[in-house]
Design a protein around this motif. Structure first.
Motif, short mmCIF file in Angstrom:
data_model
loop_
_atom_site.label_atom_id
_atom_site.label_comp_id
_atom_site.label_asym_id
_atom_site.label_seq_id
_atom_site.Cartn_x
_atom_site.Cartn_y
_atom_site.Cartn_z
N ASP A 20 0.83 -1.20 0.00
CA ASP A 20 0.00 0.00 0.00
C ASP A 20 0.87 1.26 0.00
OD1 ASP A 20 -2.42 1.36 -0.13
OD2 ASP A 20 -2.60 1.51 2.05
N LEU A 21 1.89 1.23 -0.87
CA LEU A 21 2.81 2.35 -1.04
C LEU A 21 2.94 2.64 -2.53
CD1 LEU A 21 5.59 1.11 1.39
CD2 LEU A 21 4.02 3.01 1.82
N GLY A 22 3.38 3.82 -2.86
CA GLY A 22 3.60 4.18 -4.26
C GLY A 22 4.85 3.52 -4.81
N ARG A 23 4.80 3.17 -6.10
CA ARG A 23 5.95 2.55 -6.75
C ARG A 23 7.17 3.47 -6.73
NH1 ARG A 23 8.23 3.37 -11.20
NH2 ARG A 23 6.52 4.55 -12.10
N THR A 24 6.95 4.77 -6.91
CA THR A 24 8.09 5.69 -6.90
C THR A 24 8.67 5.83 -5.50
OG1 THR A 24 6.59 7.58 -6.73
CG2 THR A 24 7.34 6.97 -8.94
N TYR A 25 7.82 5.68 -4.47
CA TYR A 25 8.32 5.71 -3.09
C TYR A 25 9.18 4.48 -2.82
CZ TYR A 25 8.50 6.08 1.96
OH TYR A 25 8.94 6.17 3.25
N ILE A 26 8.76 3.32 -3.31
CA ILE A 26 9.55 2.10 -3.18
C ILE A 26 10.91 2.30 -3.85
CG2 ILE A 26 9.72 -0.35 -3.84
CD1 ILE A 26 7.61 0.02 -1.73
N SER A 27 10.90 2.90 -5.03
CA SER A 27 12.15 3.17 -5.75
C SER A 27 13.04 4.11 -4.95
CB SER A 27 11.84 3.77 -7.13
OG SER A 27 13.02 4.07 -7.81
N SER A 28 12.45 5.11 -4.33
CA SER A 28 13.22 6.05 -3.51
C SER A 28 13.85 5.36 -2.30
CB SER A 28 12.32 7.20 -3.04
OG SER A 28 11.89 7.97 -4.14
N LEU A 29 13.13 4.39 -1.73
CA LEU A 29 13.71 3.62 -0.63
C LEU A 29 14.89 2.80 -1.12
CD1 LEU A 29 10.49 2.30 1.15
CD2 LEU A 29 12.02 4.11 1.95
N GLU A 30 14.74 2.18 -2.30
CA GLU A 30 15.83 1.37 -2.88
C GLU A 30 17.08 2.21 -3.12
OE1 GLU A 30 13.88 -2.09 -5.56
OE2 GLU A 30 13.69 -0.06 -6.35
N CYS A 31 16.89 3.44 -3.52
CA CYS A 31 18.01 4.34 -3.83
C CYS A 31 18.50 5.11 -2.60
CB CYS A 31 17.60 5.31 -4.92
SG CYS A 31 17.24 4.53 -6.49
N SER A 32 17.95 4.80 -1.44
CA SER A 32 18.30 5.47 -0.18
C SER A 32 18.04 6.97 -0.20
CB SER A 32 19.76 5.20 0.18
OG SER A 32 19.97 3.82 0.37
N ILE A 33 17.04 7.38 -0.97
CA ILE A 33 16.64 8.79 -0.96
C ILE A 33 15.84 9.06 0.31
CG2 ILE A 33 15.20 10.51 -2.14
CD1 ILE A 33 16.02 9.09 -4.78
#
Length: 60
Positions: A20-33
């Motif tokens: 229940d999170l946005g795909r771009t937020y998941i990507s930001s977590l992966e990139c340590s943003i």
């Protein structure tokens, strides 16, 4: 009408939906943003089917 999603993004879309999170937020977590809050950490662990503590352990 369904939206076409490239195969490389398909698992991210499904995972984001499960958490229940946005795909771009998941990507930001992966990139340590961003760093996940405790609530987000709980959502991620639930989506992965693991205990939240498992996500906090250092990899060897």
């Amino acid at each position: 009408m369904s939206t076409w999603v490239p195969a490389a993004l398909d698992w991210r879309v499904e995972f984001a939906h499960r958490a229940d999170l946005g795909r771009t937020y998941i990507s930001s977590l992966e990139c340590s943003i961003y760093s996940p809050s405790i609530e987000v950490l709980d959502r991620l662990s639930t989506a992965l089917g693991v205990e939240a503590a498992a996500l906090l352990k250092k990899s060897q």
